[in-house]
Design an enzyme around this catalytic site. Structure first.
Site, PDB file in Angstrom:
ATOM      1  CE  LYS A 265      -4.205  -1.870   2.091  1.00 14.86           C
ATOM      2  NZ  LYS A 265      -3.870  -3.273   1.940  1.00 14.86           N
TER       3      LYS A 265
ATOM      4  NE  ARG B 275      -8.451  -9.469  -3.890  1.00 15.13           N
ATOM      5  CZ  ARG B 275      -9.519  -8.900  -3.368  1.00 15.13           C
ATOM      6  NH1 ARG B 275     -10.672  -8.976  -4.012  1.00 15.13           N
ATOM      7  NH2 ARG B 275      -9.467  -8.230  -2.231  1.00 15.13           N
TER       8      ARG B 275
ATOM      9  CG  HIS C 289     -11.920  -1.807   9.167  1.00 14.51           C
ATOM     10  ND1 HIS C 289     -12.216  -0.463   9.132  1.00 14.51           N
ATOM     11  CD2 HIS C 289     -11.311  -2.035  10.359  1.00 14.51           C
ATOM     12  CE1 HIS C 289     -11.794   0.101  10.262  1.00 14.51           C
ATOM     13  NE2 HIS C 289     -11.259  -0.825  11.015  1.00 14.51           N
TER      14      HIS C 289
ATOM     15  CD  GLU D 111      -4.274   5.687   4.112  1.00 18.75           C
ATOM     16  OE1 GLU D 111      -3.722   5.466   3.029  1.00 18.75           O
ATOM     17  OE2 GLU D 111      -5.469   5.417   4.342  1.00 18.75           O
TER      18      GLU D 111
END
Length: 668
Positions: A116, A292, A235, A200
């Site tokens: 990421k 994907r 999440h 973040e």
């Protein structure tokens, strides 16, 4: 086009890929573990190869065995589905070295987007908007906390190599940062073998909107519009829909073009999803790219009339994209609900067990073309299990994906609510009733969406259990009385017709559920019964019974339902609801329940990953004592009351069975 492919996955996605391959005349090879020897996906394929024991790391994650199986069966390509090896660049490389086509992006693209932090650096260069945060390599806890303090709370900790909601923690204040970081890193190393995290800014009331992209080997890349996946728990997505409510054409174009730019920045090929976090004001930021096919791809298929698996196969075979951007259009609205074996009322704790009774809404197999051409195709179910199959602790507990289409969102919502009302499962806990409450909630119905919707509406979505109504109790009683009548049909001494020379037979049936107990007094009459529970009473006549389906008349009013008996529990499905009523049979042996005392047991099979207190510690009610990992999730075992932890019966790293006593606790 390929003549034979191997599907390196299991469950509903393996069945989904096999269906498209069959339609295109492509032979398929399934792979399976010990736990999946009789699984639906094995039956759906032309051939099958055994991989190994049940744990994924010994079967579905063994890329070497999968490649050996492909070569041995003459497969030309491998479709990885999603999860497992679908985003493993080493596996993609190994396929290429073995002369096999990996039906997915190049290994270089997976590698670029797999981290990421590295992906965000690439996106910054490609001028794709980014959320403020730290994505670097310095993983010193003090340094990361400094970065979080600089960014400003709340912040989101996210495993750099993660996905599917694993390895993510929201931190609201600096004092909680270190504990959340340690937990995040434990889950990340367990799930992905890499404990690197990024930090973040956590946006309040954000929406999760993702763009489906597709690219071919000739440099063409398109976006197939967006999906809103804002309704989440832990999440992980619960409901997905397409198109995103309230999306303007200008914003759709801007997000689509940003997603295409992201794909082109890494030389992408095949199906991919670029995920954005969006503010209520319309601004959006890149989160990650999933290299994907996504779990929620069916909603895109339903509004475009396209088969994305077919596109994957054609692109992997070297063909150009079937359509250009200007040829793509949105038709209607689609919603997907993930039907899980889990207990929402217990923190969405996964459930294991056998699907003893499974009845689904009437659905049609997916075909290309638009749903409005055939109303029967407006409901679709993608599933990898059948009645009698087991949900094991080894894999994700998803039972099925329920997808509906409507000419607009209002019609899609109505169809989803109706379909959930018709879904019946007995044998394990499910989230079906919870999904129905979410779909029918004012916030979701009015598209007041953000990732905190479930938490914000806890009271409405997790209402207090209501006592069972008389019609539900009557259906359970009628089912019991009818079964007794059948059992005694050939035994005059066991007759239960209630005939008495000098009076009316009365008996009490003891039912109970989480809301309380229900003594139902049944009076026998020549043509039926009278049932009474508390102050409510009615005459009852059994009109008909076909299998588990009953029709009774209560004071002349017709009541229909389905009653499934599982041991001493009567599962009553009535008017879209599901009641589980335990029955106290006075003729059965009633052993005394074992007093739990100071026992604290494992809610399901799993592994001990952390001890949070020492032996002999005095703790307050609710204090976290230890952490288990089960079915890809961490579960905290908390103190049930103020007291003392007298002993731990397992150590970190130990595997424990469901119901195993974990520690000895003495309440104060």
């Amino acid at each position: 086009m390929f003549k034979k492919i191997l599907i390196a996955n299991r469950g509903e996605i393996a069945c989904r890929v096999a269906a498209t391959a069959h339609r295109l005349g492509i032979k398929t090879v399934a792979v399976y573990s010990d736990a999946d020897a009789n699984a639906k996906h094995v039956a759906a394929c032309d051939e099958s190869v055994h991989l190994g024991p049940a744990p994924a790391k010994e079967s579905y994650l063994r890329g070497d065995r999968i490649i050996e199986a492909a070569l041995a069966t003459g497969a030309q390509a491998i479709h990885p589905g999603y999860g497992f090896l679908s985003e493993n660049e080493d596996f993609a490389d190994a396929c290429a070295k073995a002369g096999l086509v990996f039906i997915g992006p190049p290994a270089s693209a997976i590698r670029a987007m797999g981290s990421k932090s590295a992906a965000k650096s690439l996106m910054e260069k490609a001028k794709v908007p980014l959320v403020p945060g730290y994505h670097g390599d310095d993983q010193d806890p003090d340094f990361l906390q400094e970065q979080a303090d600089r960014i400003g709370y709340p912040v989101l900790l996210k495993a750099s190599a993660g996905g599917g909601g694993k390895g993510m923690r929201i931190v609201d204040k600096s004092a909680d940062f270190k504990a959340a970081l340690a937990s995040c890193k434990r889950e990340a190393i367990s799930s992905f073998g890499d404990d690197k995290v990024l930090v973040e800014k956590y946006l309040t009331r954000p929406r999760h909107i993702e763009i489906q992209v597709f690219a071919d080997t000739q440099g063409n890349c398109v976006y197939l519009f967006e999906r809103d996946c804002s309704v989440q728990r832990r999440h992980q997505k619960v409901l997905e829909e397409a198109p995103a409510p309230g999306m303007t054409q200008e914003r759709r174009r801007a997000m689509g073009e940003a997603a295409v730019a992201a794909a082109k920045a890494v030389g992408y090929v095949g199906a991919g999803t670029v995920e954005f976090i969006a503010n209520q004001d319309g601004s959006f930021y890149f989160m990650e790219m999933n290299t994907r096919l996504q779990v929620e791809h069916p909603v895109t298929e339903m509004i475009t009339g396209l088969d994305l698996v077919e596109w994957q196969l054609r692109v992997a075979a070297g063909e150009p994209l079937p359509l250009r951007q200007e040829e793509l259009a949105i038709h209607g609205h689609a919603i997907e609900a993930r039907v899980y074996a889990e207990n929402p009322e217990k923190g969405f704790l996964p459930s294991i067990g056998t699907l003893k009774h499974l009845r689904t809404p009437q659905a049609a197999a997916f075909e290309t073309g638009h749903a409005e051409q055939d109303e029967a195709a407006a409901v679709r179910i993608d599933s990898g299990v059948r009645e009698g199959d087991a949900i094991s602790p080894f894999y994700d507990p998803m039972i099925a994906k329920l997808i509906v289409w409507g000419k607009d969102r209002e019609q899609a919502l109505a169809r989803m609510a109706q379909a959930l009302s018709e879904y019946q499962i007995v044998g394990l806990a499910t989230n079906i009733a919870f999904l129905k409450r979410v779909v029918e909630s004012p916030a979701f119905a009015q598209a007041n969406l953000d990732t905190g919707l479930i938490e914000r509406h806890q009271d409405a979505l997790f209402p207090r259990v209501q006592p069972a109504a008389l019609p539900v109790l009557a259906l359970a009683a009628a089912s019991l009385l009818a079964s007794e009548g059948r059992a005694a049909a050939n035994d005059p001494w066991g007759s239960t017709n209630g005939w008495r020379m000098n009076g009316v037979l009365k008996r009490t049936l003891e039912f109970a559920d989480d809301a309380g107990s229900y003594p139902v007094v049944v009076s026998y009459h020549q043509d039926g019964w009278t049932v009474q529970q508390g102050t409510a009473a009615a005459t009852m006549i059994l009109v008909s019974q076909k299998g588990n389906d009953l029709v009774v008349k209560l004071d002349g009013q017709t009541v229909r339902g389905t009653v499934v008996r599982d041991g001493e529990t009567f599962h009553v499905f009535h008017e879209g609801g599901h009641a589980a009523l335990s029955y106290n049979d006075p003729l059965a042996h009633a052993g005394e329940a074992e007093a739990e005392g100071g026992r604290l047991t494992a809610p399901m099979p799993g592994k001990i990953v952390a001890m949070l207190v020492d032996k002999g510690s005095k703790v307050d009610k609710g204090a976290p004592l230890l952490i288990m990992e089960a079915m890809k999730m961490e579960h905290t075992i908390a103190a049930p009351a103020n007291g003392t932890v007298e002993d731990f019966l397992y150590a970190v790293g130990d595997q424990v069975a469901e119901g195993a006593q974990l520690l000895v606790f003495q309440a104060a």
